[in-house]
Design an enzyme around this catalytic site. Sequence first.
Site, short mmCIF file in Angstrom:
data_model
loop_
_atom_site.label_atom_id
_atom_site.label_comp_id
_atom_site.label_asym_id
_atom_site.label_seq_id
_atom_site.Cartn_x
_atom_site.Cartn_y
_atom_site.Cartn_z
N HIS A 216 0.84 -1.20 0.00
CA HIS A 216 0.00 0.00 0.00
C HIS A 216 0.87 1.25 0.00
O HIS A 216 2.06 1.18 0.29
CB HIS A 216 -0.89 0.01 1.25
N THR B 242 0.77 4.62 2.04
CA THR B 242 0.10 5.32 3.16
C THR B 242 -0.12 6.78 2.77
O THR B 242 0.79 7.44 2.25
CB THR B 242 1.00 5.29 4.42
N HIS C 152 5.08 6.55 -1.45
CA HIS C 152 5.84 5.33 -1.75
C HIS C 152 5.07 4.09 -1.32
O HIS C 152 4.10 4.18 -0.56
CB HIS C 152 7.18 5.36 -0.99
N THR D 229 6.17 0.61 0.63
CA THR D 229 7.26 -0.13 1.29
C THR D 229 7.24 -1.57 0.79
O THR D 229 6.21 -2.23 0.87
CB THR D 229 7.08 -0.12 2.83
P1 2AM Z 1 5.00 3.04 5.22
O1 2AM Z 1 3.90 3.89 4.75
O2 2AM Z 1 6.34 3.54 4.89
O3 2AM Z 1 4.90 1.61 4.77
C1 2AM Z 1 1.70 0.94 9.49
O4 2AM Z 1 2.81 1.08 10.31
C2 2AM Z 1 1.86 1.76 8.22
O5 2AM Z 1 1.88 3.16 8.52
C3 2AM Z 1 3.12 1.48 7.45
O6 2AM Z 1 2.73 1.40 6.12
C4 2AM Z 1 4.04 2.64 7.74
O7 2AM Z 1 4.98 3.04 6.83
C5 2AM Z 1 3.07 3.75 8.06
N1 2AM Z 1 3.60 4.58 9.15
C6 2AM Z 1 3.99 4.16 10.39
N2 2AM Z 1 4.36 5.22 11.14
C7 2AM Z 1 4.21 6.32 10.38
C8 2AM Z 1 4.42 7.70 10.59
N3 2AM Z 1 4.86 8.18 11.75
N4 2AM Z 1 4.17 8.52 9.56
C9 2AM Z 1 3.74 8.07 8.38
N5 2AM Z 1 3.51 6.77 8.11
C10 2AM Z 1 3.73 5.90 9.10
#
Ligand code: 2AM
Length: 235
Positions: A64, A66, A144, A146
Amino acid sequence: MSLPLYFGWFLLSPVQNKVRCTSMDFLKTLDTLEAFKKYLTDFTGKPEKEVDLEQYFQAKGPLHCTTKFCNYGKAEGAKEYAENPAVKEFYSSVFELSLSALFVTPRTVGARVSLTEEQLLLWPADAETEVEPATSLPLGSRAHVTLGCAEGVEPVQTGLDLLQILALQQEGQQPETVEEMELGSLTYYGEGRWWLKLREPICSPACFSSFYGCKEGEPTKKEPEKKKKQKCTIL
Ligand code: 2AM
């Protein structure tokens, strides 16, 4: 109103496999390149050690992009984001995401997502500045997917690694190595940062939705002892 762990675009399953396979192919090729071996210590710390990048990174959860990490309402701006009319309007709509580059660092592997004007309506205004207050990178730069994290690294790191590489590009830093690969051109930005600009961006249908998962303290299902290794099929 109950807020999710995060909102984002979730890649539909057939394309999830395609992206995972492209990423595995890239990692498999990258760690055999002489250029990569030259800078192996970025990953191993020791010159004589070898690295298998496919094993080095672990993938977690559904693929996904985010948009807003809400942490069940504890993150700043979570409620405001959920109440944004665009978020309400587009919730559960399918979009076409463009994955334009793959990048690898000693911490993470990810795919850059190049957002359209419409997709930017769902992008928080402070996504870049909350981590890099002085950044002049355009809105959406942190977008992005991950694809994997090294042991002990949290996925939030992927976006930070991406912003760091984009900042170097913006400063006009000349990459140390350029190599043409089947997937596109590969450049090295020092300190284990590799960037593959895809010749053909991967166009991926993705549903804008949210992920609730399990709140901290709630029991999680135990992982099955033996995990089946994911197989790639030629598409
Ligand atoms: P990602 O978007 O880089 O993959 C659950 O942890 C999801 O939320 C993951 O997809 C993670 O990173 C994202 N995530 C976790 N902490 C975050 C933060 N402080 N800010 C933005 N995205 C975060």
